[in-house]
Write a protein that holds these residues in place. Sequence first.
Motif, PDB file in Angstrom:
ATOM      1  N   LEU A  68       0.866  -1.172   0.000  1.00 54.75           N
ATOM      2  CA  LEU A  68       0.000   0.000   0.000  1.00 54.75           C
ATOM      3  C   LEU A  68       0.901   1.220   0.000  1.00 54.75           C
ATOM      4  O   LEU A  68       1.831   1.302   0.815  1.00 54.75           O
ATOM      5  N   ALA A  69       0.666   2.157  -0.934  1.00 53.86           N
ATOM      6  CA  ALA A  69       1.523   3.337  -1.047  1.00 53.86           C
ATOM      7  C   ALA A  69       0.700   4.615  -1.043  1.00 53.86           C
ATOM      8  O   ALA A  69      -0.373   4.677  -1.653  1.00 53.86           O
ATOM      9  N   GLY A  70       1.231   5.610  -0.371  1.00 54.39           N
ATOM     10  CA  GLY A  70       0.743   6.981  -0.477  1.00 54.39           C
ATOM     11  C   GLY A  70       1.704   7.728  -1.384  1.00 54.39           C
ATOM     12  O   GLY A  70       2.925   7.662  -1.184  1.00 54.39           O
ATOM     13  N   ILE A  71       1.185   8.418  -2.389  1.00 52.86           N
ATOM     14  CA  ILE A  71       2.034   9.086  -3.393  1.00 52.86           C
ATOM     15  C   ILE A  71       1.704  10.576  -3.410  1.00 52.86           C
ATOM     16  O   ILE A  71       0.547  10.971  -3.577  1.00 52.86           O
ATOM     17  N   TRP A  72       2.739  11.405  -3.234  1.00 47.46           N
ATOM     18  CA  TRP A  72       2.598  12.858  -3.309  1.00 47.46           C
ATOM     19  C   TRP A  72       3.380  13.332  -4.523  1.00 47.46           C
ATOM     20  O   TRP A  72       4.541  12.962  -4.722  1.00 47.46           O
ATOM     21  N   THR A  73       2.743  14.128  -5.375  1.00 46.64           N
ATOM     22  CA  THR A  73       3.366  14.617  -6.601  1.00 46.64           C
ATOM     23  C   THR A  73       3.323  16.139  -6.632  1.00 46.64           C
ATOM     24  O   THR A  73       2.281  16.748  -6.394  1.00 46.64           O
ATOM     25  N   LYS A  74       4.459  16.746  -6.951  1.00 44.99           N
ATOM     26  CA  LYS A  74       4.543  18.198  -7.131  1.00 44.99           C
ATOM     27  C   LYS A  74       5.438  18.430  -8.336  1.00 44.99           C
ATOM     28  O   LYS A  74       6.651  18.215  -8.274  1.00 44.99           O
ATOM     29  N   GLY A  75       4.830  18.810  -9.469  1.00 53.69           N
ATOM     30  CA  GLY A  75       5.600  19.000 -10.691  1.00 53.69           C
ATOM     31  C   GLY A  75       6.274  17.708 -11.104  1.00 53.69           C
ATOM     32  O   GLY A  75       5.632  16.665 -11.185  1.00 53.69           O
ATOM     33  N   PRO A  76       7.600  17.735 -11.325  1.00 54.97           N
ATOM     34  CA  PRO A  76       8.299  16.525 -11.780  1.00 54.97           C
ATOM     35  C   PRO A  76       8.714  15.588 -10.639  1.00 54.97           C
ATOM     36  O   PRO A  76       9.349  14.577 -10.867  1.00 54.97           O
ATOM     37  N   VAL A  77       8.351  15.908  -9.380  1.00 56.89           N
ATOM     38  CA  VAL A  77       8.807  15.128  -8.226  1.00 56.89           C
ATOM     39  C   VAL A  77       7.669  14.280  -7.660  1.00 56.89           C
ATOM     40  O   VAL A  77       6.569  14.769  -7.428  1.00 56.89           O
ATOM     41  N   ASP A  78       7.952  12.993  -7.457  1.00 62.50           N
ATOM     42  CA  ASP A  78       7.046  12.072  -6.754  1.00 62.50           C
ATOM     43  C   ASP A  78       7.736  11.641  -5.472  1.00 62.50           C
ATOM     44  O   ASP A  78       8.913  11.284  -5.488  1.00 62.50           O
ATOM     45  N   VAL A  79       6.996  11.653  -4.382  1.00 63.61           N
ATOM     46  CA  VAL A  79       7.473  11.085  -3.125  1.00 63.61           C
ATOM     47  C   VAL A  79       6.499   9.975  -2.771  1.00 63.61           C
ATOM     48  O   VAL A  79       5.285  10.199  -2.736  1.00 63.61           O
ATOM     49  N   ARG A  80       7.026   8.785  -2.545  1.00 65.50           N
ATOM     50  CA  ARG A  80       6.178   7.619  -2.266  1.00 65.50           C
ATOM     51  C   ARG A  80       6.578   6.996  -0.935  1.00 65.50           C
ATOM     52  O   ARG A  80       7.750   6.712  -0.710  1.00 65.50           O
ATOM     53  N   LEU A  81       5.591   6.765  -0.085  1.00 60.22           N
ATOM     54  CA  LEU A  81       5.789   6.025   1.152  1.00 60.22           C
ATOM     55  C   LEU A  81       4.991   4.741   1.003  1.00 60.22           C
ATOM     56  O   LEU A  81       3.772   4.772   0.852  1.00 60.22           O
ATOM     57  N   THR A  82       5.706   3.605   0.997  1.00 58.15           N
ATOM     58  CA  THR A  82       5.080   2.316   0.709  1.00 58.15           C
ATOM     59  C   THR A  82       5.285   1.354   1.858  1.00 58.15           C
ATOM     60  O   THR A  82       6.404   1.198   2.347  1.00 58.15           O
ATOM     61  N   TYR A  83       4.198   0.705   2.260  1.00 62.65           N
ATOM     62  CA  TYR A  83       4.254  -0.382   3.245  1.00 62.65           C
ATOM     63  C   TYR A  83       4.137  -1.695   2.484  1.00 62.65           C
ATOM     64  O   TYR A  83       3.206  -1.883   1.700  1.00 62.65           O
ATOM     65  N   PHE A  84       5.087  -2.598   2.684  1.00 63.31           N
ATOM     66  CA  PHE A  84       5.111  -3.905   2.029  1.00 63.31           C
ATOM     67  C   PHE A  84       4.840  -4.996   3.048  1.00 63.31           C
ATOM     68  O   PHE A  84       5.381  -4.960   4.154  1.00 63.31           O
TER      69      PHE A  84
END
Length: 112
Positions: A68-84
């Motif tokens: 399960l991942a939360g994805i934050w996008t701002k312009g060309p940048v993605d930040v992903r926090l993923t629980y495996f």
Amino acid sequence: ARFGVFSIKAGGAKGWVKADSVTSYAKSGWYAETKWTLNEQWALRVRAGQVDPDSRSNSDFDQTNVNLAGIWTKGPVDVRLTYFRNFETHWPGSKTRPFNAHRVLLETLVNI
């Protein structure tokens, strides 16, 4: 495929490995995911898949993964926090499970 704020993806791969001049084997895997876009900056993704790293063996090293991942996008940048959550495929009587694990991954991706 995309349906409004929801998208779905699926994929698979199979590769052949030549171990030596006589022996070869296959590696294979598949995944399926769905992503829910909350707004222009936030999305949630659920993904599941399985990997068989060596077709020659029925060992306990096959992996099933759910994340399960939360994805934050701002312009060309993605930040992903993923629980495996990783699970091994087990045969009856198997005692070892070294790849059963909970993991968290923080990624930063820049699109150029």
